[in-house]
Design a protein around this motif. Structure first.
Motif, PDB file in Angstrom:
ATOM      1  N   GLU A 176       7.945   8.680  -8.652  1.00  0.00           N
ATOM      2  CA  GLU A 176       8.597   7.822  -7.659  1.00  0.00           C
ATOM      3  C   GLU A 176       7.852   6.500  -7.601  1.00  0.00           C
ATOM      4  O   GLU A 176       6.641   6.460  -7.815  1.00  0.00           O
ATOM      5  N   GLY A 177       8.571   5.436  -7.338  1.00  0.00           N
ATOM      6  CA  GLY A 177       7.942   4.138  -7.202  1.00  0.00           C
ATOM      7  C   GLY A 177       7.936   3.305  -8.460  1.00  0.00           C
ATOM      8  O   GLY A 177       7.659   2.118  -8.409  1.00  0.00           O
ATOM      9  N   HIS A 178       8.234   3.915  -9.622  1.00  0.00           N
ATOM     10  CA  HIS A 178       8.214   3.128 -10.857  1.00  0.00           C
ATOM     11  C   HIS A 178       9.450   2.234 -10.987  1.00  0.00           C
ATOM     12  O   HIS A 178       9.454   1.300 -11.765  1.00  0.00           O
ATOM     13  N   ILE A 179      10.468   2.527 -10.203  1.00  0.00           N
ATOM     14  CA  ILE A 179      11.600   1.611 -10.036  1.00  0.00           C
ATOM     15  C   ILE A 179      11.630   1.277  -8.553  1.00  0.00           C
ATOM     16  O   ILE A 179      11.796   2.160  -7.714  1.00  0.00           O
ATOM     17  N   LYS A 197     -12.932  -0.609  -7.558  1.00  0.00           N
ATOM     18  CA  LYS A 197     -11.613  -0.532  -8.189  1.00  0.00           C
ATOM     19  C   LYS A 197     -10.539  -0.838  -7.146  1.00  0.00           C
ATOM     20  O   LYS A 197     -10.607  -0.363  -6.014  1.00  0.00           O
ATOM     21  N   TYR A 198      -9.547  -1.643  -7.563  1.00  0.00           N
ATOM     22  CA  TYR A 198      -8.425  -2.006  -6.697  1.00  0.00           C
ATOM     23  C   TYR A 198      -7.120  -1.746  -7.434  1.00  0.00           C
ATOM     24  O   TYR A 198      -7.008  -2.062  -8.623  1.00  0.00           O
ATOM     25  N   ILE A 199      -6.150  -1.198  -6.705  1.00  0.00           N
ATOM     26  CA  ILE A 199      -4.852  -0.862  -7.293  1.00  0.00           C
ATOM     27  C   ILE A 199      -3.788  -1.799  -6.726  1.00  0.00           C
ATOM     28  O   ILE A 199      -3.690  -1.964  -5.507  1.00  0.00           O
ATOM     29  N   PHE A 200      -2.996  -2.367  -7.637  1.00  0.00           N
ATOM     30  CA  PHE A 200      -1.934  -3.295  -7.254  1.00  0.00           C
ATOM     31  C   PHE A 200      -0.624  -2.860  -7.878  1.00  0.00           C
ATOM     32  O   PHE A 200      -0.539  -2.733  -9.101  1.00  0.00           O
ATOM     33  N   PRO A 201       0.440  -2.619  -7.083  1.00  0.00           N
ATOM     34  CA  PRO A 201       1.763  -2.390  -7.662  1.00  0.00           C
ATOM     35  C   PRO A 201       2.363  -3.751  -8.038  1.00  0.00           C
ATOM     36  O   PRO A 201       2.366  -4.681  -7.227  1.00  0.00           O
ATOM     37  N   LEU A 202       2.811  -3.867  -9.274  1.00  0.00           N
ATOM     38  CA  LEU A 202       3.354  -5.129  -9.771  1.00  0.00           C
ATOM     39  C   LEU A 202       4.619  -4.884 -10.583  1.00  0.00           C
ATOM     40  O   LEU A 202       4.745  -3.867 -11.267  1.00  0.00           O
ATOM     41  N   PHE A 203       5.543  -5.836 -10.519  1.00  0.00           N
ATOM     42  CA  PHE A 203       6.718  -5.790 -11.378  1.00  0.00           C
ATOM     43  C   PHE A 203       6.263  -6.105 -12.796  1.00  0.00           C
ATOM     44  O   PHE A 203       5.304  -6.866 -12.996  1.00  0.00           O
ATOM     45  N   GLY A 250      20.896 -10.283  -4.042  1.00  0.00           N
ATOM     46  CA  GLY A 250      21.376  -8.945  -3.714  1.00  0.00           C
ATOM     47  C   GLY A 250      20.278  -7.929  -3.961  1.00  0.00           C
ATOM     48  O   GLY A 250      19.130  -8.277  -4.259  1.00  0.00           O
ATOM     49  N   GLU A 251      20.634  -6.684  -3.853  1.00  0.00           N
ATOM     50  CA  GLU A 251      19.672  -5.614  -4.097  1.00  0.00           C
ATOM     51  C   GLU A 251      19.273  -5.611  -5.572  1.00  0.00           C
ATOM     52  O   GLU A 251      20.127  -5.653  -6.452  1.00  0.00           O
ATOM     53  N   LEU A 252      17.970  -5.553  -5.814  1.00  0.00           N
ATOM     54  CA  LEU A 252      17.438  -5.512  -7.169  1.00  0.00           C
ATOM     55  C   LEU A 252      16.645  -4.234  -7.362  1.00  0.00           C
ATOM     56  O   LEU A 252      15.934  -3.802  -6.460  1.00  0.00           O
ATOM     57  N   GLN A 253      16.777  -3.650  -8.524  1.00  0.00           N
ATOM     58  CA  GLN A 253      15.945  -2.518  -8.902  1.00  0.00           C
ATOM     59  C   GLN A 253      15.010  -3.012 -10.002  1.00  0.00           C
ATOM     60  O   GLN A 253      15.457  -3.354 -11.095  1.00  0.00           O
ATOM     61  N   VAL A 254      13.729  -3.062  -9.667  1.00  0.00           N
ATOM     62  CA  VAL A 254      12.745  -3.711 -10.521  1.00  0.00           C
ATOM     63  C   VAL A 254      11.724  -2.690 -11.019  1.00  0.00           C
ATOM     64  O   VAL A 254      11.207  -1.901 -10.231  1.00  0.00           O
ATOM     65  N   PRO A 255      11.403  -2.714 -12.323  1.00  0.00           N
ATOM     66  CA  PRO A 255      10.373  -1.794 -12.819  1.00  0.00           C
ATOM     67  C   PRO A 255       9.010  -2.200 -12.275  1.00  0.00           C
ATOM     68  O   PRO A 255       8.680  -3.383 -12.214  1.00  0.00           O
ATOM     69  N   SER A 256       8.225  -1.217 -11.869  1.00  0.00           N
ATOM     70  CA  SER A 256       6.894  -1.526 -11.356  1.00  0.00           C
ATOM     71  C   SER A 256       5.860  -0.601 -11.980  1.00  0.00           C
ATOM     72  O   SER A 256       6.147   0.544 -12.317  1.00  0.00           O
ATOM     73  N   LEU A 257       4.681  -1.140 -12.122  1.00  0.00           N
ATOM     74  CA  LEU A 257       3.537  -0.378 -12.613  1.00  0.00           C
ATOM     75  C   LEU A 257       2.406  -0.525 -11.600  1.00  0.00           C
ATOM     76  O   LEU A 257       2.487  -1.336 -10.678  1.00  0.00           O
ATOM     77  N   LEU A 258       1.384   0.272 -11.781  1.00  0.00           N
ATOM     78  CA  LEU A 258       0.173   0.136 -10.969  1.00  0.00           C
ATOM     79  C   LEU A 258      -0.926  -0.403 -11.871  1.00  0.00           C
ATOM     80  O   LEU A 258      -1.209   0.163 -12.928  1.00  0.00           O
ATOM     81  N   GLN A 280       0.829  -1.204   0.000  1.00  0.00           N
ATOM     82  CA  GLN A 280       0.000   0.000   0.000  1.00  0.00           C
ATOM     83  C   GLN A 280       0.869   1.262   0.000  1.00  0.00           C
ATOM     84  O   GLN A 280       0.582   2.214  -0.713  1.00  0.00           O
ATOM     85  N   GLU A 281       1.951   1.241   0.801  1.00  0.00           N
ATOM     86  CA  GLU A 281       2.859   2.388   0.850  1.00  0.00           C
ATOM     87  C   GLU A 281       3.478   2.634  -0.525  1.00  0.00           C
ATOM     88  O   GLU A 281       3.594   3.782  -0.964  1.00  0.00           O
ATOM     89  N   HIS A 282       3.865   1.566  -1.193  1.00  0.00           N
ATOM     90  CA  HIS A 282       4.454   1.683  -2.530  1.00  0.00           C
ATOM     91  C   HIS A 282       3.453   2.325  -3.492  1.00  0.00           C
ATOM     92  O   HIS A 282       3.783   3.270  -4.211  1.00  0.00           O
ATOM     93  N   ALA A 283       2.219   1.856  -3.491  1.00  0.00           N
ATOM     94  CA  ALA A 283       1.191   2.411  -4.374  1.00  0.00           C
ATOM     95  C   ALA A 283       0.912   3.879  -4.043  1.00  0.00           C
ATOM     96  O   ALA A 283       0.787   4.706  -4.961  1.00  0.00           O
TER      97      ALA A 283
END
Length: 139
Positions: A15-18, A46-52, A27-35, A2-5
């Motif tokens: 912010e949050g798209h990576i 309506k429901y919002i989900f942040p996903l890689f 190790g640390e990963l930087q992953v692309p994310s969408l809503l 929820q915080e990410h979204a």
């Protein structure tokens, strides 16, 4: 999640798209994310989900892994009931129609997904279900 979204939305996608994360054993990963915004199959809300995500043609794809749980995630079940959805990728939004990839397309996208989120391979070992790869085609 929820915080990410909320960070993603409040910044207008700046912010949050990576997403930076350190999954166990990696190790640390930087992953692309969408809503992804879906319509609830029972509630109609309506429901919002942040996903890689990865790219697929002119659209995107996401993986319905739920960490290797035995059942599909709720957002995927929502899309099975109503494939029309909305995505926010960075500062851009688009209406999409979701479809589950099959065959060679699924395999190619799965391999691409393993490059940005290697833990998907671990999730696949934890479950007996085939983890769906969902293509989000712009409409």
């Amino acid at each position: 999640m929820q915080e990410h979204a909320e960070r993603y939305l409040s910044s207008g996608g700046k912010e949050g798209h990576i997403y930076t994360v350190s999954p166990p054993g990696y190790g640390e990963l930087q992953v692309p994310s969408l809503l992804l915004t879906t319509t609830g199959r029972k509630s109609g809300e309506k429901y919002i989900f942040p996903l890689f995500y990865g790219t697929a043609g002119k659209g995107w794809f996401v993986v319905a892994s739920k960490g290797g749980a035995p059942e599909h995630p709720g957002w995927y079940r929502n899309l099975l009931a109503d494939p029309m959805a909305e995505v926010r990728v960075g500062t851009e939004t688009a209406q999409v129609r979701a479809r589950t990839a099959t065959g060679a397309e699924r395999e190619a996208l799965w391999q691409q997904a393993l490059t940005f989120w290697p833990p998907y391979a671990d999730y696949a070992k934890k479950t007996t279900r085939e983890i769906p790869v969902v293509v989000l085609d712009p409409v």
